[in-house]
Design a protein around this motif. Structure first.
Motif, PDB file in Angstrom:
ATOM      1  N   ARG A 280    -100.992 -35.016  21.689  1.00  0.00           N
ATOM      2  CA  ARG A 280    -100.521 -34.437  22.949  1.00  0.00           C
ATOM      3  C   ARG A 280    -100.799 -32.934  23.000  1.00  0.00           C
ATOM      4  O   ARG A 280    -101.221 -32.408  24.033  1.00  0.00           O
ATOM      5  CB  ARG A 280     -99.021 -34.705  23.102  1.00  0.00           C
ATOM      6  CG  ARG A 280     -98.483 -34.349  24.476  1.00  0.00           C
ATOM      7  CD  ARG A 280     -97.072 -34.844  24.651  1.00  0.00           C
ATOM      8  NE  ARG A 280     -96.527 -34.403  25.934  1.00  0.00           N
ATOM      9  CZ  ARG A 280     -95.270 -34.605  26.309  1.00  0.00           C
ATOM     10  NH1 ARG A 280     -94.432 -35.254  25.498  1.00  0.00           N
ATOM     11  NH2 ARG A 280     -94.843 -34.165  27.478  1.00  0.00           N
ATOM     12  N   VAL A 281    -100.568 -32.244  21.890  1.00  0.00           N
ATOM     13  CA  VAL A 281    -100.832 -30.797  21.835  1.00  0.00           C
ATOM     14  C   VAL A 281    -102.322 -30.519  22.012  1.00  0.00           C
ATOM     15  O   VAL A 281    -102.721 -29.617  22.770  1.00  0.00           O
ATOM     16  CB  VAL A 281    -100.326 -30.204  20.505  1.00  0.00           C
ATOM     17  CG1 VAL A 281    -100.835 -28.772  20.317  1.00  0.00           C
ATOM     18  CG2 VAL A 281     -98.802 -30.220  20.468  1.00  0.00           C
ATOM     19  N   GLU A 282    -103.150 -31.291  21.332  1.00  0.00           N
ATOM     20  CA  GLU A 282    -104.594 -31.091  21.463  1.00  0.00           C
ATOM     21  C   GLU A 282    -105.051 -31.335  22.897  1.00  0.00           C
ATOM     22  O   GLU A 282    -105.941 -30.628  23.401  1.00  0.00           O
ATOM     23  CB  GLU A 282    -105.325 -32.013  20.486  1.00  0.00           C
ATOM     24  CG  GLU A 282    -105.146 -31.590  19.034  1.00  0.00           C
ATOM     25  CD  GLU A 282    -105.770 -32.567  18.045  1.00  0.00           C
ATOM     26  OE1 GLU A 282    -106.254 -33.628  18.503  1.00  0.00           O
ATOM     27  OE2 GLU A 282    -105.758 -32.284  16.834  1.00  0.00           O
TER      28      GLU A 282
ATOM     29  N   ALA B 248     -94.860 -23.237  26.978  1.00  0.00           N
ATOM     30  CA  ALA B 248     -93.690 -23.992  27.438  1.00  0.00           C
ATOM     31  C   ALA B 248     -93.928 -25.498  27.347  1.00  0.00           C
ATOM     32  O   ALA B 248     -93.034 -26.262  26.939  1.00  0.00           O
ATOM     33  CB  ALA B 248     -93.358 -23.597  28.880  1.00  0.00           C
ATOM     34  N   LYS B 249     -95.114 -25.944  27.711  1.00  0.00           N
ATOM     35  CA  LYS B 249     -95.421 -27.376  27.657  1.00  0.00           C
ATOM     36  C   LYS B 249     -95.473 -27.885  26.216  1.00  0.00           C
ATOM     37  O   LYS B 249     -95.038 -29.013  25.926  1.00  0.00           O
ATOM     38  CB  LYS B 249     -96.743 -27.648  28.366  1.00  0.00           C
ATOM     39  CG  LYS B 249     -96.661 -27.524  29.890  1.00  0.00           C
ATOM     40  CD  LYS B 249     -98.018 -27.772  30.541  1.00  0.00           C
ATOM     41  CE  LYS B 249     -97.919 -27.725  32.066  1.00  0.00           C
ATOM     42  NZ  LYS B 249     -99.236 -27.916  32.712  1.00  0.00           N
ATOM     43  N   ILE B 250     -95.989 -27.069  25.310  1.00  0.00           N
ATOM     44  CA  ILE B 250     -96.033 -27.471  23.905  1.00  0.00           C
ATOM     45  C   ILE B 250     -94.610 -27.571  23.347  1.00  0.00           C
ATOM     46  O   ILE B 250     -94.276 -28.513  22.622  1.00  0.00           O
ATOM     47  CB  ILE B 250     -96.888 -26.482  23.089  1.00  0.00           C
ATOM     48  CG1 ILE B 250     -98.369 -26.634  23.472  1.00  0.00           C
ATOM     49  CG2 ILE B 250     -96.699 -26.699  21.585  1.00  0.00           C
ATOM     50  CD1 ILE B 250     -99.287 -25.597  22.866  1.00  0.00           C
ATOM     51  N   ALA B 251     -93.765 -26.599  23.698  1.00  0.00           N
ATOM     52  CA  ALA B 251     -92.371 -26.652  23.247  1.00  0.00           C
ATOM     53  C   ALA B 251     -91.661 -27.889  23.796  1.00  0.00           C
ATOM     54  O   ALA B 251     -90.900 -28.556  23.081  1.00  0.00           O
ATOM     55  CB  ALA B 251     -91.640 -25.381  23.673  1.00  0.00           C
ATOM     56  N   ARG B 252     -91.907 -28.193  25.047  1.00  0.00           N
ATOM     57  CA  ARG B 252     -91.292 -29.388  25.651  1.00  0.00           C
ATOM     58  C   ARG B 252     -91.786 -30.652  24.953  1.00  0.00           C
ATOM     59  O   ARG B 252     -90.998 -31.583  24.669  1.00  0.00           O
ATOM     60  CB  ARG B 252     -91.626 -29.448  27.157  1.00  0.00           C
ATOM     61  CG  ARG B 252     -91.148 -30.717  27.844  1.00  0.00           C
ATOM     62  CD  ARG B 252     -89.653 -30.740  28.040  1.00  0.00           C
ATOM     63  NE  ARG B 252     -89.177 -32.052  28.496  1.00  0.00           N
ATOM     64  CZ  ARG B 252     -88.081 -32.245  29.210  1.00  0.00           C
ATOM     65  NH1 ARG B 252     -87.326 -31.210  29.552  1.00  0.00           N
ATOM     66  NH2 ARG B 252     -87.709 -33.457  29.564  1.00  0.00           N
TER      67      ARG B 252
ATOM     68  N   VAL C  61    -102.675 -26.847  14.757  1.00  0.00           N
ATOM     69  CA  VAL C  61    -103.977 -26.671  15.386  1.00  0.00           C
ATOM     70  C   VAL C  61    -104.382 -25.216  15.172  1.00  0.00           C
ATOM     71  O   VAL C  61    -103.687 -24.307  15.636  1.00  0.00           O
ATOM     72  CB  VAL C  61    -103.940 -26.983  16.899  1.00  0.00           C
ATOM     73  CG1 VAL C  61    -105.321 -26.752  17.515  1.00  0.00           C
ATOM     74  CG2 VAL C  61    -103.477 -28.411  17.156  1.00  0.00           C
ATOM     75  N   GLN C  62    -105.448 -24.990  14.444  1.00  0.00           N
ATOM     76  CA  GLN C  62    -105.888 -23.632  14.124  1.00  0.00           C
ATOM     77  C   GLN C  62    -104.716 -22.793  13.601  1.00  0.00           C
ATOM     78  O   GLN C  62    -104.571 -21.611  13.943  1.00  0.00           O
ATOM     79  CB  GLN C  62    -106.507 -22.971  15.361  1.00  0.00           C
ATOM     80  CG  GLN C  62    -107.779 -23.633  15.873  1.00  0.00           C
ATOM     81  CD  GLN C  62    -108.928 -23.504  14.878  1.00  0.00           C
ATOM     82  OE1 GLN C  62    -109.199 -22.423  14.340  1.00  0.00           O
ATOM     83  NE2 GLN C  62    -109.614 -24.605  14.635  1.00  0.00           N
TER      84      GLN C  62
END
Length: 363
Positions: free
Chosen positions: A36-38, A352-356, A64-65
């Protein structure tokens, strides 16, 4: 006897399968979060990001990196606060939260915070300076604290913790002065030339250059300092500002900073009193447009943002209340660099989306 042995073997096998199933659950969640993060990163062009997420109860992580050093911007203030607490806990003579710092002209720095505008001779406690440094990212308050604990001390902290992909030694004011070419060593250079020159220097040479530019500009008024910044903003392109901001800056990898926050949370750096103090300060962060932005109302977050030209960062810990009613913690560190002009809001939204996504993965 054979029936008993068979039953025991079946029970043992069932127990093993159940344990294996339980053990696979966190990795499966981490694997899904990784994808999802990627996907979020792929859908957000015009920037480069490093991500490190750690679910503290299980230790499962998403990266990621994450091992590439990034410009930290104001996120460097987190280890400054932790090192201050470590020195006070260790009984350093003359140092306490009540110790008084005195503002000098040569301490003033542009950017975040209002302490820069206070009269010379203004007295402020270490406690209040830390509060300004962390909650509203006051650059002048930060430099007062950093100078007091010693600008070499944070690198010693990071080395003691085994975090070797990070370098934190540069106060805000000298970084700003060097970036503007206001020292004799950099005068007349373009932003890209300054960046290239700084990048070629050894750590010791950078320390010396930072001290030199501070000494040469000790009498510089805040008005003249601001005028130089305004002229630079008009003269230089966004790409030039990004190049010099990324070069003349403290560096840190997402993995180092997630490990730093994890160890702070677990009480492995400081005792309970000072761990509670540092987390308390982090909980009062005023800028909430990144990690906390899309989390449900009431979600507890301990974090610190950082922003410079082309740099949009946040590093923190968020609380997850699972469906089973447990309260767990997840470290989320997202450093975004080379952000194209006009894409700063998109970078904040990405964080914000990654934290969610991390919150959803382990609830």
């Amino acid at each position: 006897m054979r029936k008993v042995l068979t039953s025991l073997l079946c029970l043992a096998l069932l127990s093993t399968l159940q344990a294996a199933s339980t053990a696979q659950t966190p990795p499966a969640r981490a694997q899904a979060l990784q994808a999802r993060v990627e996907a979020l990163l792929a859908r957000t062009p015009g920037m480069k990001a490093g991500v490190s997420i750690v679910h503290l109860p299980s230790g499962q992580s998403v990266e990621v990196q994450a091992h590439h050093p990034h410009p930290l911007a104001s996120v460097f203030k987190v280890p400054v606060m932790i090192e201050l607490a470590r020195q006070i806990q260790g009984g350093r003579a003359g140092l306490s939260l009540d110790h008084v710092l005195v503002l000098r002209n040569q301490d003033r720095c542009l950017g975040s915070g209002s302490l820069q505008h206070q009269p010379t001779g203004t007295r402020i406690s270490v406690r209040d300076a830390v509060e300004l440094m962390m909650t509203v990212s006051d650059n002048t308050a930060t430099d007062l604290v950093f100078e007091r604990i010693g600008t070499s001390s944070v690198n010693r902290l990071l080395a003691d913790l085994g975090l070797r992909q990070s370098q934190v030694y540069l106060k805000n004011r000298p970084a700003w002065l060097v970036s503007l070419g206001m020292g004799s060593r950099f005068r007349g250079m373009s932003p890209r030339q300054i960046a290239a020159t700084w990048s070629r220097m050894s750590p010791e040479e950078r320390h010396q250059a930072a001290r030199q530019v501070e000494t040469e500009n000790a009498s510089l008024s805040l008005a003249r300092f601001q005028a130089a910044e305004d002229a630079s903003a008009e003269r230089n392109s966004h790409a030039e500002n990004v190049a010099v901001a990324a070069a003349v800056e403290n560096l840190g990898s997402p993995s180092d900073f997630s490990a730093l926050l994890e160890r702070l949370w677990k009480g492995e750096i400081l005792d309970r009193k000072w761990t509670t103090y540092c987390l308390g300060v982090l909980s009062r962060q005023k800028y909430r447009t990144r990690i906390p932005r899309l989390l449900p109302a009431g979600t507890r977050v301990w974090h610190k943002t950082g922003t410079l030209a082309g740099i949009v960062n946040d590093a923190g810990i968020l609380e997850v209340q699972t469906r089973q009613g447990r309260r767990e913690a997840v470290v989320v560190v997202v450093f975004v660099r080379e952000v194209e002009q006009g894409r700063e809001e998109a970078a904040s939204e990405l964080i914000a989306k990654i934290a969610r996504a991390a919150w959803e993965a382990w609830r």
